[in-house]
Every structure is written in structure tokens, then in C-alpha cells.
Design an enzyme around this catalytic site. Structure first.
Site, PDB file in Angstrom:
ATOM      1  N   SER A   1      66.971  44.154  68.525  1.00  0.00           N
ATOM      2  CA  SER A   1      66.453  44.306  67.499  1.00  0.00           C
ATOM      3  C   SER A   1      65.017  43.897  67.303  1.00  0.00           C
ATOM      4  CB  SER A   1      67.052  43.886  66.130  1.00  0.00           C
ATOM      5  OG  SER A   1      67.008  42.443  66.170  1.00  0.00           O
TER       6      SER A   1
ATOM      7  N   SER B   1      68.966  39.990  70.791  1.00  0.00           N
ATOM      8  CA  SER B   1      67.792  40.991  70.159  1.00  0.00           C
ATOM      9  C   SER B   1      66.427  40.515  70.880  1.00  0.00           C
ATOM     10  CB  SER B   1      67.821  40.840  68.573  1.00  0.00           C
ATOM     11  OG  SER B   1      68.561  41.802  68.183  1.00  0.00           O
TER      12      SER B   1
ATOM     13  N   LYS C   1      57.977  38.961  64.827  1.00  0.00           N
ATOM     14  CA  LYS C   1      58.909  39.951  64.315  1.00  0.00           C
ATOM     15  C   LYS C   1      58.716  39.823  63.029  1.00  0.00           C
ATOM     16  CE  LYS C   1      63.526  40.962  64.945  1.00  0.00           C
ATOM     17  NZ  LYS C   1      65.127  40.634  65.691  1.00  0.00           N
TER      18      LYS C   1
HETATM   19  N1  GLN Z   1      72.700  44.112  68.947  1.00  0.00           N
HETATM   20  C1  GLN Z   1      73.095  42.966  68.061  1.00  0.00           C
HETATM   21  C2  GLN Z   1      73.478  43.302  66.869  1.00  0.00           C
HETATM   22  O1  GLN Z   1      73.208  44.207  66.430  1.00  0.00           O
HETATM   23  C3  GLN Z   1      72.288  41.758  68.212  1.00  0.00           C
HETATM   24  C4  GLN Z   1      70.977  41.884  67.130  1.00  0.00           C
HETATM   25  C5  GLN Z   1      70.417  40.461  67.308  1.00  0.00           C
HETATM   26  O2  GLN Z   1      70.359  39.743  68.217  1.00  0.00           O
HETATM   27  N2  GLN Z   1      69.647  40.210  66.177  1.00  0.00           N
HETATM   28  O3  GLN Z   1      74.137  42.537  66.257  1.00  0.00           O
END
Ligand code: GLN
Length: 469
Positions: free
Chosen positions: A150, A174, A75
Site C-alpha cells: 500500500s 506494504s 506515506k
Molecule cells: N497487502 C496487505 C494488506 O492489504 C499488506 C498491507 C500493508 O502492509 N499495509 O493487508
């Protein structure tokens, strides 16, 4: 394809010289050439000749760890020496880090071959990967749908065989969310199990670094390499790192699997619920003993999570002031700005006790409720996300619905427990559905064993998107 094999299988083939690392790397780049245009799984692909050069060195070397010669990606939230790192945001579009994150150093030292940096929601803010400044990631199972977020680029890349595995980042879901949407496995580790040094911070009390791969056995192999204490990350744990890959074959008989009834909430899509119920039956048939349990505060998890995550991100992002990292802070997108503003507000004198302070109390309540369940349960089981993968654009205008995608994952992040997402079945329309196996803190071994037993008895994780054949 060679990259259909597990890491253990590839390791055996590599060691016996039946295949070469060069062939694996060639295959990864072929897949990138074929599918990356449609999927946007990468922000930066490494020069092929550099990856091939590493592969040749690996083929020539005699010292071979389990990941030697295996192609992987990251990532774009992890800094890589001399390789652009953006965190999915144009704010960092010109940032070339002078050092590599600990997780990257460990993987390179183990002989794995870096292919590139995966697309992601900017700063990790998102659940659909539509919030990337480098375009949305699409789902290989249906390219009109999102790959999840994400860490969507990581999931899309693994499902398209552009690498054998990727390292994702999970703050509130994410890793688990895109893994489930793309039919792969993803592990959110216990907070502190893997060093965060060199991870671009989203919310520091929640961020975790974890593997995404095709099977649970792959996840175990990778975790063994990346876990462990790091003097450069004071929150990394000193606990010994078990040999996860040798602890997978645990019988399920007598395993107490708690199913929190709050997971069967209003927003749970009936098809996802039915698939989840079938998966629990399968675990029962393997000897597990399921029991209904309750986490009364679970429905407040998303609100608690967003107050804490936004407060922390507003503090973390204020370092991108255009002085140290090149670009102009006005490049922050709408979602980033929203979170900075709400987070700053929640921390402001006069509001702090009512907002941030109350969220912290809610977090403690959740921790207590989870802790109490470990008296009667060895693991907990739940759906990963309440819905099927959304159509592109469906959630991008609807911030609240996007936040609710984290309803089942964010509470687990708040308590710091590990949680493994694995494929659990398919909708009638052929879309992947996942489930999560949640464990006691630092008991990754048990959730991996449960996931492995399930994968030995099912073949959901072996199914490939039609576009690959
Ligand atoms: N969807 C969650 C957020 O937007 C989780 C994101 C993540 O785990 N980086 O905060």
C-alpha cells in the site's frame, strides 16, 4: 539529476557547498510537476515556497547531520502538524492533525526537508494502490501498471526522483511490495525498532515504520535517524540503535543464506523465479553459502495474516465514527467495509476461538519455525512478490488474488523479523523484480550488509525508468 546520487553523496556535496539544498528541493518539485499528473504519487504536496524556505535555512546552517537539507516525503499514514493527513481515505479528507508523528519529528529535527504526503491504499489495505480514495498510483516503469501497495505513492515518488527518500509503512508487505515493483529498496524493520507514535493504525501487532530509498546505503542512513525507543510508544524497543551506515561493509564469505523451499510455490511466476535464482548465484559468487531450508507453515501465512490483520483493523477503525475526525463514516470504501465486517465476525463470541484464536496459534507455529532456522542460517532469502507488477484493474476485481500478492511478505510480518527488499533484475518486458533478505529480530545490520554487498556487485538499482531520461 542530482537526486540520482545516494544520500551519502548528496551529504558530501552539500557540506562542501558544491550544491545547495535549494537546488535539491527545486529538482524534486520539477519532477513532481513533470510526472505527478501521470503517477498520482502524492495526496498532498507541500507549498513549494515553504519547502524552499526550509532549504534556505538548512543551507545557511552550520550544524549538519547526514539528512540535513535532503528532500523527503511520507506515506500519508503519518500525522503531520498543520498538514492534511488522510491515510488514503475520504473519511479523513478534512483532517489536519495538531501534532506530528515521532518519525516525522525525528526527520525534521535531523534537518531533512518535507516535500509532501504520498498516496496509499486507504488505511494501508491493499497490495496495488488501487484501493486509494485519491486514485490509483501508476508505475513509472510502465504507466499502464500498478506501482504496488500500500505504500505505492512512496515508491513511485522515489523512483521518479520527487524526493531522495520516503517513509513507508509495512503491515504485511506494504513497503517491500511497492519497492520491488518500482525498482527501489525498502526496509520492513523489526516490530518495535521504530516508533509508531502518530502512525495511523492498521493492525497494531504488525504495523512497522520504515524507509524507502534508491540504495541500501540510503536505507542505513535513514534508519539510524528514525530508530530507537520512544516513551510515547510502549511497543518501541529499548535496544541500542547501531550505527547501521558504518556496518555495511561486511564480507559475505561464510554468510549462511537459507532459502525456504516453500517460496518456490505454485503461484511463483517463472520469470520471477529465474531472476531470483540468478540473484542467489550472484550472492554465492560473493562468498555466501546458500542452503535449502523449510518453513512448512509458510503456505498458511496469508490466511493467518488476514484473520489477524482484519480483526485488528476492525477494532482500530471503529474510532472513525464521524464524531472526532470530522467526516462521515459512510465514506469507508468497499475494501475497508469488507475488512471491518470480516474482522468483527472473527472476533465475535462463538467464532473467536475458531477463527481469531486459531490464527494466533498459526502465528506461534510460524514464529517457532523461523526461530529454528536461525540456528543454521544468518539470513533468509526469498522473492518479494510472486508476480510482475500487474496491469491496472487486473486485481481490483479479484480480492483473493490481491491477497495472495502478500504470500511471501505477510509471514515475515507475522513473526516480526526485519526484511529488506532490493532490486534483483528485470523481466524481458523491462519490468523490475525484487527480492527480500530476511533477518533475525533486531539484526537489521546483517541484512543491510548483505543487500549492500549485492548492490556493490550489481547495478539493477541504478537503472532508471525511460520516462526519466
Ligand atoms: N497487502 C496487505 C494488506 O492489504 C499488506 C498491507 C500493508 O502492509 N499495509 O493487508
Amino acid at each position: 539529476m542530482l537526486l540520482d546520487n545516494t544520500i551519502t553523496e548528496l551529504g558530501t556535496l552539500l557540506r562542501s557547498k558544491k550544491i545547495s539544498s535549494r537546488e535539491l528541493v527545486e529538482e524534486a518539485y520539477d519532477s513532481i510537476e513533470k510526472h505527478n499528473g501521470a503517477l498520482s504519487a502524492f495526496i498532498t504536496v507541500r507549498e513549494k515556497k515553504d519547502a524552499l524556505c526550509d532549504a534556505d535555512a538548512s543551507d545557511a546552517s552550520s550544524s549538519r547531520g547526514p539528512l540535513a537539507g535532503i528532500p523527503f516525503c511520507l506515506k500519508d499514514a503519518y500525522v503531520t502538524k498543520d498538514l492534511k493527513t488522510t491515510a488514503g481515505s475520504k473519511v479523513l479528507d478534512t483532517f489536519v492533525p495538531p501534532y506530528s508523528a515521532t518519525v516525522v519529528q525525528k526527520l525534521l529535527a535531523s534537518g531533512a526537508i518535507l516535500i509532501g504526503k504520498n498516496n496509499m491504499d486507504a488505511w494501508g489495505h491493499g497490495a496495488t494502490n488501487e484501493n486509494s480514495d485519491y486514485g490509483p498510483v501508476k508505475n513509472l516503469w510502465d504507466t499502464t501498471r500498478v506501482a504496488g501497495g500500500s505504500s505505492g505513492g512512496s515508491a513511485a515518488a522515489v523512483s521518479a526522483r520527487m524526493a531522495a527518500f520516503s517513509i513507508g509503512e509495512d503491515t504485511g508487505g506494504s513497503i517491500r511490495n511497492p519497492a520491488s515493483m518500482c525498482n527501489i529498496a525498502g526496509l520492513k524493520v523489526t516490530y518495535g525498532r521504530v516508533s509508531r507514535y502518530g502512525a495511523i493504525a492498521y493492525a497494531s501487532s504488525l504495523d512497522t515504520v520504515g524507509p524507502m530509498a534508491k540504495s541500501v546505503s540510503d536505507i542505513a542512513e535513514i534508519l539510524e535517524v528514525i530508530a530507537g525507543v520512544d516513551p510515547k510508544d510502549a511497543t518501541s524497543s529499548r535496544r541500542e540503535v547501531p550505527h547501521y551506515s558504518t556496518l555495511l561493509e561486511k564480507p559475505l564469505s561464510g554468510m549462511r543464506v537459507g532459502i525456504p523451499k516453500e517460496f518456490f510455490a505454485e503461484g511463483l511466476t517463472p520469470e520471477v523465479r529465474d531472476i531470483f535464482v540468478k540473484a542467489t548465484r550472484m550472492l554465492e559468487s560473493l562468498g555466501a553459502q546458500t542452503l535449502e531450508v523449510s518453513l512448512p507453515s509458510l503456505p498458511f501465512g496469508v490466511s493467518i495474516y488476514y484473520l489477524i490483520a482484519m480483526s485488528e483493523t476492525s477494532s482500530n477503525l471503529n474510532r472513525y465514527d464521524g464524531v472526532r475526525f470530522g467526516n462521515n463514516p459512510s465514506f469507508f470504501g468497499e475494501e475497508g467495509m469488507r475488512r471491518i465486517i470480516i474482522g468483527t465476525y472473527a472476533l465475535k463470541a462463538g467464532y473467536h476461538d475458531d477463527l481469531y484464536g486459531r490464527a494466533l496459534k498459526g502465528r506461534t507455529m510460524l514464529i517457532r519455525e523461523f526461530d529454528a532456522l536461525w540456528e543454521t542460517c544468518d539470513v533468509l532469502l526469498g522473492p518479494t512478490i510472486p508476480t510482475l507488477p500487474n496491469k491496472l484493474g487486473d486485481l481490483s476485481e479479484n480480492t483473493m488474488s490481491a491477497y495472495l500478492a502478500d504470500a511471501f511478505t505477510a509471514p515475515v510480518s507475522l513473526v516480526g523479523s526485519p526484511s529488506l527488499a532490493i532490486p534483483a533484475g528485470f523481466s524481458k518486458s523491462g519490468l523490475p523484480v525484487g527480492m527480500q533478505i530476511i533477518g533475525r529480530k533486531f539484526d537489521e545490520a546483517t541484512i543491510l550488509a548483505v543487500g549492500h554487498a549485492y548492490q556493490k556487485a550489481t547495478d539493477w538499482h541504478k537503472k532508471k525508468p525511460a520516462l526519466l531520461s
